[in-house]
Design a protein around this motif. Structure first.
Motif, PDB file in Angstrom:
ATOM      1  N   GLN A   1      -1.119   7.450  -5.857  1.00  0.00           N
ATOM      2  CA  GLN A   1      -1.749   8.001  -4.661  1.00  0.00           C
ATOM      3  C   GLN A   1      -3.253   7.727  -4.667  1.00  0.00           C
ATOM      4  OE1 GLN A   1       0.409   9.718  -2.470  1.00  0.00           O
ATOM      5  NE2 GLN A   1      -1.248   9.483  -0.978  1.00  0.00           N
ATOM      6  N   ASP A   2      -3.870   7.814  -5.824  1.00  0.00           N
ATOM      7  CA  ASP A   2      -5.320   7.616  -5.913  1.00  0.00           C
ATOM      8  C   ASP A   2      -5.719   6.180  -5.560  1.00  0.00           C
ATOM      9  OD1 ASP A   2      -5.658  10.231  -6.668  1.00  0.00           O
ATOM     10  OD2 ASP A   2      -5.653   9.793  -8.817  1.00  0.00           O
TER      11      ASP A   2
ATOM     12  N   LEU B   1       7.639  -2.037  -4.727  1.00  0.00           N
ATOM     13  CA  LEU B   1       8.977  -1.830  -4.207  1.00  0.00           C
ATOM     14  C   LEU B   1       9.976  -2.705  -4.947  1.00  0.00           C
ATOM     15  CD1 LEU B   1       8.182  -1.947  -0.363  1.00  0.00           C
ATOM     16  CD2 LEU B   1       8.007   0.001  -1.936  1.00  0.00           C
ATOM     17  N   ARG B   2      11.129  -2.154  -5.248  1.00  0.00           N
ATOM     18  CA  ARG B   2      12.234  -2.921  -5.818  1.00  0.00           C
ATOM     19  C   ARG B   2      13.120  -3.393  -4.664  1.00  0.00           C
ATOM     20  NH1 ARG B   2      14.342  -3.132 -10.807  1.00  0.00           N
ATOM     21  NH2 ARG B   2      12.164  -3.698 -11.241  1.00  0.00           N
TER      22      ARG B   2
ATOM     23  N   VAL C   1      -6.225  -2.499   1.738  1.00  0.00           N
ATOM     24  CA  VAL C   1      -5.828  -1.095   1.807  1.00  0.00           C
ATOM     25  C   VAL C   1      -6.175  -0.476   3.157  1.00  0.00           C
ATOM     26  CG1 VAL C   1      -6.187   1.204   0.822  1.00  0.00           C
ATOM     27  CG2 VAL C   1      -6.028  -0.777  -0.686  1.00  0.00           C
ATOM     28  N   GLU C   2      -7.465  -0.558   3.572  1.00  0.00           N
ATOM     29  CA  GLU C   2      -7.880   0.132   4.783  1.00  0.00           C
ATOM     30  C   GLU C   2      -9.126  -0.498   5.383  1.00  0.00           C
ATOM     31  OE1 GLU C   2      -9.001   4.155   3.880  1.00  0.00           O
ATOM     32  OE2 GLU C   2     -10.427   3.546   2.342  1.00  0.00           O
TER      33      GLU C   2
ATOM     34  N   ALA D   1       0.841  -1.199   0.000  1.00  0.00           N
ATOM     35  CA  ALA D   1       0.000   0.000   0.000  1.00  0.00           C
ATOM     36  C   ALA D   1       0.878   1.251   0.000  1.00  0.00           C
ATOM     37  CB  ALA D   1      -0.914  -0.004   1.216  1.00  0.00           C
ATOM     38  N   LYS D   2       0.483   2.258  -0.776  1.00  0.00           N
ATOM     39  CA  LYS D   2       1.289   3.477  -0.883  1.00  0.00           C
ATOM     40  C   LYS D   2       1.415   4.192   0.450  1.00  0.00           C
ATOM     41  CE  LYS D   2       3.311   7.097  -2.807  1.00  0.00           C
ATOM     42  NZ  LYS D   2       3.392   8.005  -1.666  1.00  0.00           N
TER      43      LYS D   2
END
Length: 260
Positions: free
Chosen positions: A96-97, A103-104, A185-186, A68-69
């Motif tokens: 963001q949306d 991630l690398r 996500v949430e 998650a961002k």
């Protein structure tokens, strides 16, 4: 530090053996090897005991991790953890949306995710498995656990009735056939348009009981991955047999995310 006691016993046995039978040269050699084992064992145990902020899943053989961002925003240092291994990570792509990031890392996975090619029908209500990386490490009986959440019909996003705790942001939602149906996500309120609460771990984010959780659907995730040319697996073929556990497969795919 579960590994320290047996490693210390190994060191003591090697010490006694070398001192009694061979002499000072062998003693020095055996001691150096044994102390190296102790140091490596301590590092491994410490890495396994770190409480991570969020979760992720392996996307491909290169070791790219989906998460998650919000869980990787504002990090001075970013790491991923898997089976005692630690890798520094960098953000390869994000939205963001959608609240999604890739991630690398330098980790090489034993297994990577396979996303469902045909998304779950909006009206479907099925048993699924979703859990944080930290909880998966402590989960007993995961070899026989089939599901711990239910999908909630309606909406473009994937909604679950689930008891996942803080730290679950970025974890995969797995169907009984082993395919990834989405990403957590949430936590959201039951009322329409209620504000959500992120599920990454941090101060002032208490645990709660079973409630509604929002996840991105497999269609949303794979569209994002295609747009950013990130390789991933996709299929409608079952990845698990009838007697195999989604929880065990989820534990293999799961990665801990640490934002410093």
């Amino acid at each position: 530090m579960r590994l320290l006691r047996p490693l210390l016993m190994v060191w003591m046995v090697l010490w006694a053996f070398s001192w009694a039978l061979v002499g000072s040269i062998a003693w020095a050699l055996f001691s150096a090897v044994a102390w190296l084992l102790l140091v490596l064992g301590a590092t491994n145990a410490q890495a396994q005991e770190i409480e991570v902020n969020a979760s992720g899943i392996f996307l491909n053989a290169e070791g790219d991790v989906l998460t998650a961002k919000h869980a990787v925003t504002g990090c001075r240092a970013l790491f991923v953890l898997k089976d005692g291994r630690v890798s520094e990570a960098s953000i390869l792509a994000w939205s963001q949306d959608l609240d999604i990031a890739v991630l690398r890392t330098t980790l090489k996975p034993y297994l990577s995710a396979t996303f469902a090619q045909t998304p779950l029908a909006p009206e479907a209500s099925v048993g699924v498995f979703a859990e944080s990386h930290s909880a998966l490490q402590r989960l007993s009986g995961r070899a026989t656990l089939v599901s711990n959440a239910m999908t909630v019909p309606g909406g473009d996003d994937l909604h679950l009735l689930s008891g996942v705790q803080p730290g679950a942001s970025g974890s995969g939602v797995m169907g009984g056939n082993g395919l990834i149906l989405g990403m957590v996500v949430e936590r959201v309120g039951a009322a329409p348009h209620a504000a959500g609460r992120v599920l990454s771990r941090g101060p002032g984010r208490p645990a709660g009981g079973a409630t509604q959780v929002r996840a991105l659907s497999s269609a949303q995730v794979t569209r994002f991955l295609r747009d950013h040319h990130i390789p991933f697996g996709e299929s409608d073929a079952a990845q698990l047999g009838p007697t195999q556990s989604p929880a065990a497969r989820a534990a293999t795919l799961s990665v801990g995310v640490l934002c410093g």
